[in-house]
Design an enzyme around this catalytic site. Sequence first.
Site, PDB file in Angstrom:
ATOM      1  N   LYS A   1       0.687  -0.799   0.223  1.00  0.00           N
ATOM      2  CA  LYS A   1       0.090   0.116   0.430  1.00  0.00           C
ATOM      3  C   LYS A   1       0.579   1.270  -0.066  1.00  0.00           C
ATOM      4  O   LYS A   1       0.808   1.917  -0.503  1.00  0.00           O
ATOM      5  CB  LYS A   1      -0.835   0.127   1.081  1.00  0.00           C
ATOM      6  CG  LYS A   1      -2.063  -1.278   0.894  1.00  0.00           C
ATOM      7  CD  LYS A   1      -3.114  -1.186   2.399  1.00  0.00           C
ATOM      8  CE  LYS A   1      -3.170  -2.629   2.675  1.00  0.00           C
ATOM      9  NZ  LYS A   1      -4.569  -3.632   3.328  1.00  0.00           N
TER      10      LYS A   1
ATOM     11  N   GLN B   1      -3.981  -1.151  10.036  1.00  0.00           N
ATOM     12  CA  GLN B   1      -4.602  -2.670   9.493  1.00  0.00           C
ATOM     13  C   GLN B   1      -4.940  -4.105  10.164  1.00  0.00           C
ATOM     14  O   GLN B   1      -4.448  -3.290  11.757  1.00  0.00           O
ATOM     15  CB  GLN B   1      -3.416  -3.434   9.367  1.00  0.00           C
ATOM     16  CG  GLN B   1      -3.011  -3.909   8.404  1.00  0.00           C
ATOM     17  CD  GLN B   1      -3.355  -4.023   6.678  1.00  0.00           C
ATOM     18  OE1 GLN B   1      -3.467  -3.463   5.958  1.00  0.00           O
ATOM     19  NE2 GLN B   1      -3.938  -5.540   6.564  1.00  0.00           N
TER      20      GLN B   1
ATOM     21  N   ASP C   1     -11.153   2.523   4.527  1.00  0.00           N
ATOM     22  CA  ASP C   1     -12.177   1.663   4.297  1.00  0.00           C
ATOM     23  C   ASP C   1     -12.662   1.499   4.717  1.00  0.00           C
ATOM     24  O   ASP C   1     -13.718   0.471   4.388  1.00  0.00           O
ATOM     25  CB  ASP C   1     -10.587   0.934   6.072  1.00  0.00           C
ATOM     26  CG  ASP C   1      -9.496   0.461   5.411  1.00  0.00           C
ATOM     27  OD1 ASP C   1      -9.657  -0.440   4.730  1.00  0.00           O
ATOM     28  OD2 ASP C   1      -8.494  -0.186   5.868  1.00  0.00           O
TER      29      ASP C   1
HETATM   30  N1  GUN Z   1      -6.509  -6.718   6.693  1.00  0.00           N
HETATM   31  C1  GUN Z   1      -7.206  -7.516   5.570  1.00  0.00           C
HETATM   32  N2  GUN Z   1      -8.344  -6.678   4.353  1.00  0.00           N
HETATM   33  C2  GUN Z   1      -8.112  -5.525   5.370  1.00  0.00           C
HETATM   34  C3  GUN Z   1      -8.297  -4.889   4.168  1.00  0.00           C
HETATM   35  O1  GUN Z   1      -9.438  -3.622   3.449  1.00  0.00           O
HETATM   36  N3  GUN Z   1      -8.337  -3.876   5.679  1.00  0.00           N
HETATM   37  C4  GUN Z   1      -7.634  -3.436   6.692  1.00  0.00           C
HETATM   38  N4  GUN Z   1      -7.152  -2.330   7.435  1.00  0.00           N
HETATM   39  N5  GUN Z   1      -7.263  -4.366   7.247  1.00  0.00           N
HETATM   40  C5  GUN Z   1      -7.052  -5.462   5.974  1.00  0.00           C
END
Ligand code: GUN
Length: 293
Positions: free
Chosen positions: A54, A98, A121
């Site tokens: 990311k 995350q 998110d």
């Molecule tokens: N863990 C697995 N997928 C995601 C996601 O799309 N966003 C976040 N913040 N954590 C994750």
Amino acid sequence: MTATIIDGKAIAKRIKDEIAEEIKVRNQFGMPAPGLATVLVGDDPASQIYLRNKIRTCEQLGIRSFSYTLPADAEQAELEQLIRTLNENPEIHGILVQLPLPPQIDEYQILSLIAPQKDVDGFHPINAGMLSRKESDPWFIPCTPSGILILVQSIVSDIAGKEVVVIGRSSIVGMPTAQLLCRNNATVTICHRQTQELPKICRRADILVVAVGNSRMVKSSWVKPGAVVIDVGINRIPDPADPSKTILTGDTDFDEIVNVASAITPVPGGVGPMTIAILMRNTLAAARREKPL
Ligand code: GUN
């Protein structure tokens, strides 16, 4: 029949190119770069890899990234204080915590503390709630579900009235995907661990979305001929050809299903790249809302 392989990598690249272009134009008008804060608690290797991807994509597109790591034993109050600081920081337009978080942290409480306008998110209860109501538009829709909708629409331009089966009801993928596809007028069935006669229900689907985290669980006999199959799984398993190595597999038996479905996403290169592209798009949208061009 041999299925069309849905090239998520190529579709994600087109989205990222558009984002980079818009950010360039914004820069020319003297507007600040969009800023994304990422928060990792602990040192889970998979989470570290996801976050590194990311952050690297942010750099490629001209998005400023601010990365924060707390130790695995961090306390709730420490993480809450960090979120409050990020909420107040005008250089930060999007905040991503995350998941999963360590067990001592109340995840719902943390997600509820993120300013809904920075919740790229789409996990804040206000955004999740607005997604579930047809008359309201959330500030942000979760990244993987948004990416799935685009992949499906690359094959089926109008999903109204289509039979969709989603396996998995997680707050990150399964549930918001079902809600998003339902908002787009599909007829949606959500399946989970307690579902009876899962293969039979799957065979009803024009569009089958699988998000369970179980390598190659869905077999070709579960798939209606001509269905569109979206595989969200990313499972690392020992390589049968060389057990000292690992390979990535999805939640579906790709090699079998490719002969039954009309279209299927590969793993890797299907849903994964879309999640990151949509995160970037949401971050740009957050900056654009604050300062339109
Ligand atoms: N863990 C697995 N997928 C995601 C996601 O799309 N966003 C976040 N913040 N954590 C994750």
